[in-house]
Design a protein around this motif. Sequence first.
Motif, PDB file in Angstrom:
ATOM      1  N   THR A 181       5.978  11.293   1.046  1.00 57.48           N
ATOM      2  CA  THR A 181       6.592  10.258   1.877  1.00 57.48           C
ATOM      3  C   THR A 181       6.141  10.371   3.326  1.00 57.48           C
ATOM      4  O   THR A 181       5.856   9.360   3.987  1.00 57.48           O
ATOM      5  N   TYR A 182       6.040  11.613   3.824  1.00 62.45           N
ATOM      6  CA  TYR A 182       5.609  11.831   5.203  1.00 62.45           C
ATOM      7  C   TYR A 182       4.186  11.322   5.421  1.00 62.45           C
ATOM      8  O   TYR A 182       3.897  10.636   6.413  1.00 62.45           O
ATOM      9  N   ALA A 183       3.273  11.653   4.487  1.00 59.16           N
ATOM     10  CA  ALA A 183       1.871  11.249   4.622  1.00 59.16           C
ATOM     11  C   ALA A 183       1.737   9.726   4.591  1.00 59.16           C
ATOM     12  O   ALA A 183       0.974   9.138   5.367  1.00 59.16           O
ATOM     13  N   VAL A 184       2.484   9.093   3.697  1.00 57.61           N
ATOM     14  CA  VAL A 184       2.417   7.626   3.596  1.00 57.61           C
ATOM     15  C   VAL A 184       2.932   6.982   4.881  1.00 57.61           C
ATOM     16  O   VAL A 184       2.339   6.033   5.405  1.00 57.61           O
ATOM     17  N   GLN A 185       4.038   7.506   5.412  1.00 60.23           N
ATOM     18  CA  GLN A 185       4.588   6.951   6.638  1.00 60.23           C
ATOM     19  C   GLN A 185       3.631   7.117   7.803  1.00 60.23           C
ATOM     20  O   GLN A 185       3.516   6.228   8.661  1.00 60.23           O
ATOM     21  N   GLN A 186       2.901   8.230   7.846  1.00 61.49           N
ATOM     22  CA  GLN A 186       1.909   8.452   8.898  1.00 61.49           C
ATOM     23  C   GLN A 186       0.785   7.422   8.820  1.00 61.49           C
ATOM     24  O   GLN A 186       0.322   6.915   9.850  1.00 61.49           O
ATOM     25  N   VAL A 187       0.340   7.128   7.613  1.00 60.59           N
ATOM     26  CA  VAL A 187      -0.724   6.123   7.432  1.00 60.59           C
ATOM     27  C   VAL A 187      -0.253   4.757   7.933  1.00 60.59           C
ATOM     28  O   VAL A 187      -0.953   4.078   8.696  1.00 60.59           O
ATOM     29  N   VAL A 188       0.948   4.345   7.510  1.00 63.98           N
ATOM     30  CA  VAL A 188       1.482   3.045   7.907  1.00 63.98           C
ATOM     31  C   VAL A 188       1.670   2.972   9.424  1.00 63.98           C
ATOM     32  O   VAL A 188       1.306   1.977  10.067  1.00 63.98           O
ATOM     33  N   ASN A 189       2.215   4.046  10.002  1.00 57.52           N
ATOM     34  CA  ASN A 189       2.434   4.061  11.456  1.00 57.52           C
ATOM     35  C   ASN A 189       1.121   3.989  12.224  1.00 57.52           C
ATOM     36  O   ASN A 189       1.056   3.390  13.301  1.00 57.52           O
ATOM     37  N   ARG A 190       0.068   4.625  11.684  1.00 54.87           N
ATOM     38  CA  ARG A 190      -1.233   4.586  12.368  1.00 54.87           C
ATOM     39  C   ARG A 190      -1.758   3.159  12.453  1.00 54.87           C
ATOM     40  O   ARG A 190      -2.277   2.727  13.486  1.00 54.87           O
ATOM     41  N   GLY A 227       0.816  -1.210   0.000  1.00 53.92           N
ATOM     42  CA  GLY A 227       0.000   0.000   0.000  1.00 53.92           C
ATOM     43  C   GLY A 227       0.849   1.259   0.000  1.00 53.92           C
ATOM     44  O   GLY A 227       0.549   2.223  -0.718  1.00 53.92           O
ATOM     45  N   ALA A 228       1.931   1.247   0.791  1.00 48.51           N
ATOM     46  CA  ALA A 228       2.823   2.410   0.838  1.00 48.51           C
ATOM     47  C   ALA A 228       3.463   2.654  -0.528  1.00 48.51           C
ATOM     48  O   ALA A 228       3.552   3.800  -0.991  1.00 48.51           O
ATOM     49  N   HIS A 229       3.891   1.577  -1.170  1.00 45.72           N
ATOM     50  CA  HIS A 229       4.503   1.709  -2.496  1.00 45.72           C
ATOM     51  C   HIS A 229       3.506   2.307  -3.498  1.00 45.72           C
ATOM     52  O   HIS A 229       3.852   3.216  -4.272  1.00 45.72           O
ATOM     53  N   MET A 230       2.251   1.834  -3.452  1.00 45.66           N
ATOM     54  CA  MET A 230       1.235   2.334  -4.385  1.00 45.66           C
ATOM     55  C   MET A 230       0.911   3.801  -4.119  1.00 45.66           C
ATOM     56  O   MET A 230       0.758   4.606  -5.044  1.00 45.66           O
TER      57      MET A 230
END
Length: 666
Positions: free
Chosen positions: A552-561, A541-544
């Motif tokens: 990059t920041y927004a994607v990392q926030q989603v994954v961390n959540r 999902g992060a890659h997509m």
Amino acid sequence: MAGKLTLIVEMVTVLGVAVSGGYLVSRLRQPVLLGYLLGGIVVGPAGLKLVTLEGDIQVLSEVGVALLLFALGVEFSLKDLLRLRVIALGGGSLQIILTILLAGGLAYLTGWVQTVPKAIFLGAVLSLSSTAVVLKSLIERNEVQTVHGQVMLAILIVQDLGLGLMLAVLPALTQPTNIIGIALFTALLKVLLFLLGAILTGRWVIPFLIRLLAQSGSQELFLLGILVLCLGIALFTYAIGLGIAMGAFVAGLMISNVEYADHALDRVLPMRDVFATLFFVSIGILIDPGFLLANGWVLIGLIAVTMLGKAAIVALIVRGFGYSLKTALTVGIGINQIGEFSFVLAGVAQTKGLFSSRLYGLTVGTTAITLLLAPFMLKATPYLLQWLEQLSVLSPFLQLNSSPRLVGFEQELANHVVVVGYGRVGQTLVRMLYFQGHKILVIDNNEAALQTLRERRIPYLFGDASSTLVLEKANLTQAKAMAIALPDPMATRLTLKRALSLAPDLDITVRAHVNEEIDSLYQLGAQEVVQPEFEASLEMGAHMLLKLGDSTYAVQQVVNRYRRGRYRDILPERSEYWGAADLEVAIEGLQNHWYVLHSDSPLVGLTLAQTNARRLTGATVMAVERNKQLYRYPTGEFTLASGDRLLVVGNSQEHVAFTKLLKGEA
């Protein structure tokens, strides 16, 4: 007209009771095979007398046997056999031989059978275990990739392979004593010539025919061609005296290496299931409950001797091949039943006049009951091992907690990272830590897997990580962190619980195997629980999202959540997902007890975090029952109230300490 429809009536009756019996036992979480046997008893001569085996049902059940063995041949994995060739070929062959010698020898010496050929045939029947039941139980318990799971499957593969040889050679034992040697030589010669022809045909002829059928584009022609091939070879081996089952098994082996093997198996499986059902119901038709009750004590003795004797033989063999005693006992208990293909061998023995009606009836009854007991035995094994570990007299003798072997550390263990399990996940983790310059200690009980560590001069501890002695040797109080990457869910829970008992502040990251384990592992004290499937989906999902233009920041926030929420946002709905079964699995293998929180307890009104129970006692509260409502895996903010029932896990000393904490004595 009624006579013309007899076959249809009997088939509908047999399949109808098979569906009914299979459904009932599946609802009770038992193998459907048991339901087929019970259905046969109901409609057979001992029950409603609706079906007999005089006629077409018997012929159709023979087709079921042929298709069963054909599918077994197609599914046969030479790769799996070679990967564990030492224990598979050495241990599996030795197990069959020793079981035949022990069971046949006892039967002959006690006068239960009168001739050596009968004793050998009986021993062969008892030597086989149930691949289907064991594999199903291992899959349900997520233990296929464990050491004991792999050893079980390796031995079962050799048993399946040995069945073909038994079906070809053992009938020669029915010949008169003065020519039995010639008969055996002739049978072996036939087998060798047939196998030689099968190898040549399987290499040059079968692939060509299968490709022609596949290129026709017709699924019907492909299926018909496979059936003609299977049954044709089976009839050929029957004609030369090797039996239908032998030919069907070899036909499957011939197809197994063709690129269309999986497709062929997929097409044949539905027909196999239907005809195999007829076979198992036909076995049930032959079972007479009155006869079994009349011979109840003999039957109980047979079951006890078979299961205990077979378990002892297998455990000694596995132990002799260098595996831990814990693995050896687990494997021994896991495959100490008699398999479904023993029905085939017993039927051959009866047909050849080696088994009397009484001996055949007792053999079939013993087989059916051991198949029924098999899943319960597999489930009870961890509790038996846990009980043995607690017996101070037996534990040293059994060496369940034998002294671990530490290799590679010249100085005292300190400031190291402990990695438990050196499989695919563990190897990647060790590689990352190694190249980042961290001091590592690996714990594993697979000698072969540790060769790489010796070459890299990475310290390791050889032993069972769930053993307290092994964990003490790892000096966890001086470790920086610990990662548990074991393939066995129960061993994972035990290792986590015992590690925290020794080092309550240790930062432990654990690999979860299935969704149900995530919360229970956190509850047992893991700092981080990683579920590989969810992690794969998060990385995809992060890659997509990055490819779609998210920062990059927004994607990392989603994954961390998602990670902070313990994957709950991507789990199925809790109302459908959580049930009582998941809690039973979570505490399996751990000593557990329910405690009532009385009004005078100092814990009343405190949150779980305020009680500091894990640090003070080492025990863990897994659930709280209040007003008939069960709260699974309560968090540290959960406030205890008078009348609460607490489900607590821990060892004996931890339970004693928790009892004192409840009373305010600690």
